[in-house]
Design an enzyme around this catalytic site. Structure first.
Site, PDB file in Angstrom:
ATOM      1  CG  ASP A  95      48.735  48.083  36.214  1.00 22.00           C
ATOM      2  OD1 ASP A  95      49.579  48.468  37.105  1.00 22.00           O
ATOM      3  OD2 ASP A  95      48.796  46.689  35.698  1.00 22.00           O
ATOM      4  CE1 TYR A 110      45.379  46.787  46.973  1.00 25.71           C
ATOM      5  CE2 TYR A 110      47.856  46.953  47.239  1.00 25.71           C
ATOM      6  CZ  TYR A 110      46.745  46.706  46.434  1.00 25.71           C
ATOM      7  OH  TYR A 110      46.675  46.780  44.883  1.00 25.71           O
ATOM      8  CG  ASP A 152      47.028  47.829  41.965  1.00 30.15           C
ATOM      9  OD1 ASP A 152      48.254  47.745  41.417  1.00 30.15           O
ATOM     10  OD2 ASP A 152      46.730  46.551  42.166  1.00 30.15           O
ATOM     11  CE  LYS A 209      30.486  50.511  42.434  1.00 30.11           C
ATOM     12  NZ  LYS A 209      30.052  50.485  40.778  1.00 30.11           N
TER      13      LYS A 209
HETATM   14  C1  LIG Z   1      52.888  44.169  43.794  1.00 29.08           C
HETATM   15  C2  LIG Z   1      51.551  44.612  44.409  1.00 29.08           C
HETATM   16  C3  LIG Z   1      51.582  44.624  46.100  1.00 29.08           C
HETATM   17  C4  LIG Z   1      51.574  46.162  43.948  1.00 29.08           C
HETATM   18  C5  LIG Z   1      50.370  46.761  44.324  1.00 29.08           C
HETATM   19  O1  LIG Z   1      49.425  46.056  44.292  1.00 29.08           O
HETATM   20  O2  LIG Z   1      50.400  48.018  45.023  1.00 29.08           O
HETATM   21  C6  LIG Z   1      51.572  46.382  42.513  1.00 29.08           C
HETATM   22  O3  LIG Z   1      50.684  46.109  42.010  1.00 29.08           O
HETATM   23  C7  LIG Z   1      51.874  47.972  42.286  1.00 29.08           C
HETATM   24  O4  LIG Z   1      50.918  48.460  41.664  1.00 29.08           O
HETATM   25  O5  LIG Z   1      52.667  48.659  42.866  1.00 29.08           O
HETATM   26 MG   LIG Z   2      49.941  47.332  40.445  1.00 27.00          MG
END
Ligand SMILES: CC(C)[C@H](C(=O)O)[C@@H](O)C(=O)O
Ligand SMILES: [Mg+2]
Ligand SMILES: NC(=O)c1ccc[n+]([C@@H]2O[C@H](COP(=O)([O-])OP(=O)(O)OC[C@H]3O[C@@H](n4cnc5c(N)ncnc54)[C@H](O)[C@@H]3O)[C@@H](O)[C@H]2O)c1
Length: 360
Positions: free
Chosen positions: A253, A142, A249, A193
């Site tokens: 999710d 990032y 990230d 990885k």
């Molecule tokens: C919006 C984005 C920059 C962020 C990330 O990738 O960290 C989001 O997906 C999160 O999970 O907080």
């Molecule tokens: Mg995210």
């Protein structure tokens, strides 16, 4: 002594869900005499519209001065085509994380028993689920340099990013994870990885080093592709997972969905001293923004984490979490966690119900 809380509603459903979390904070502020002073500022697309920048100087200064920050979400199609990539809502969020040194991201995925049937996985696969993803938040691909889009010979354009971690960055997130595991079920799975990427060969080596200091914690390693598969196959095998920024990230999710909905997953992003920003793991949900149907519980639970980790108000945090459990017991559900026999409520009705449970 008063404590400053900066609220950053952001974009899309951000203002809708933060409104409910703010009401909850105001209620516990009065009930427990917490002395919280709540202030709001602009971030993301809302800030671009008002000032031309996703993270205005005033917002960054207020964030630095605050004792804790509560953020809704940023982003949306309206700002996705701005040609200057430095002027994107997401840069506002990334800018706060990086400027405040919020490297330690805690994303707890807990299945409320009442939601076992809202998960897309079989109840027996997810019931009792309680895992913690520790995501490194201010480094990795990032933030690595160099990055950009450049032209090669022959006029062919190529995009490039750099996946880099130094050993100090790995060690400090590793410590957060080992400490968290020590306080829980003492099992830590480091996700990497290392079969392909040197940066994660170093990651694995440092995790193994750290393990010598935590003989009471059982460390294991897993490749990220397998980890994604295991999370949906048998998620309860995990206690704490630690991983880098991008893998975290994605895996968080996936973990969110195990709990019934991404609308249930809170998060804390902490610096070395425990100061933090708190936000739901989900985004600004442009597809449902403005309809009053978003689930505010991840944001309300993020406010609870804020009270516990940054504001020394664990009792108030416990009370909010109990109130959330109580509204689920009352069979109240926003659309994302709706199932048959339940009562569907709007964002603000869910907020009302949490407030009523708090005051009961
Ligand atoms: C919006 C984005 C920059 C962020 C990330 O990738 O960290 C989001 O997906 C999160 O999970 O907080
Ligand atoms: Mg995210
Ligand atoms: N922390 C953040 O601010 C953050 C996090 C992720 C994405 N984003 C941004 O949000 C925008 C949309 O991204 P996306 O669509 O990939 O992800 P998203 O998380 O916003 O939405 C994914 C899906 O989940 C649903 N959803 C999300 N939160 C919900 C809630 N509280 N209640 C009910 N349903 C909910 C949405 O309606 C959508 O169908 C993008 O601009 C992205 O960059 C911001």
């Amino acid at each position: 002594m008063s404590k400053q809380v900066l609220i950053l509603p952001g974009d899309g459903i951000g203002p809708e869900i933060v409104r409910e979390a703010r009401r909850v904070l105001e209620a516990v502020n009065t009930r427990y005499s917490l002395g919280l002073e709540l202030d709001e500022a602009l971030v993301g697309g809302a800030a671009i519209d008002a000032t031309g920048k996703p993270l205005p100087d005033e917002t960054l200064a207020a964030a630095k001065a605050a004792d804790a920050i509560l953020l809704g979400a940023v982003g949306g199609p309206k700002w996705d085509t701005i040609p200057d990539f430095s002027i994107r809502p997401e840069k506002g969020l990334l800018g706060i994380r990086s400027s405040l040194g919020l490297f330690g991201n805690l994303r707890p995925a807990i299945l409320y028993p009442q939601l076992a049937h809202a998960s897309s996985l079989k109840p027996e696969v997810v019931s009792g689920l309680d895992i913690l993803i520790v995501r490194e938040l201010t480094g990795g691909i990032y933030f690595g340099q160099p990055r950009g889009i450049r032209e090669k010979e022959g006029g062919i354009r190529e995009g490039f990013n750099t996946y880099v971690y130094d050993e100090n960055e790995i060690r400090r997130i590793g410590r957060v994870a080992f400490e968290a595991a020590r306080a829980r079920n003492k099992r830590l799975c480091s996700v990497d990885k290392a079969n392909v990427l040197e940066v994660t060969v170093l990651w694995r080596e440092i995790m193994n080093d750290l393990a010598k200091e935590y003989p009471d914690v059982e460390l294991s390693h897993m490749y990220v592709d397998n980890a994604a598969m295991q999370l949906v196959r048998a998620p309860k095998q995990f206690d704490v997972m630690v991983t880098g920024n991008m893998f975290g990230d994605i895996l968080s999710d996936a973990a969110a969905m195990l709990t019934g909905s991404i609308g249930m997953l809170p998060s804390a992003s902490l610096d070395e001293s425990g100061k933090g920003m708190y936000e739901p793991c989900h985004g600004s949900a442009p597809d449902i923004a403005g309809q009053g149907i978003a689930n505010p519980l991840a944001t309300i639970l993020s406010a609870a984490m804020m009270l516990r980790y940054s504001l020394d108000a664990g009792d108030a945090a416990d009370r909010i979490e109990a109130a959330v459990s109580s509204v689920l017991d009352q069979n109240l559900r926003t659309a994302d966690i709706m199932s048959s026999g339940m009562t569907r409520v709007s964002t603000s009705e869910m907020g009302d119900a949490v407030l009523a449970a708090l005051n009961a």
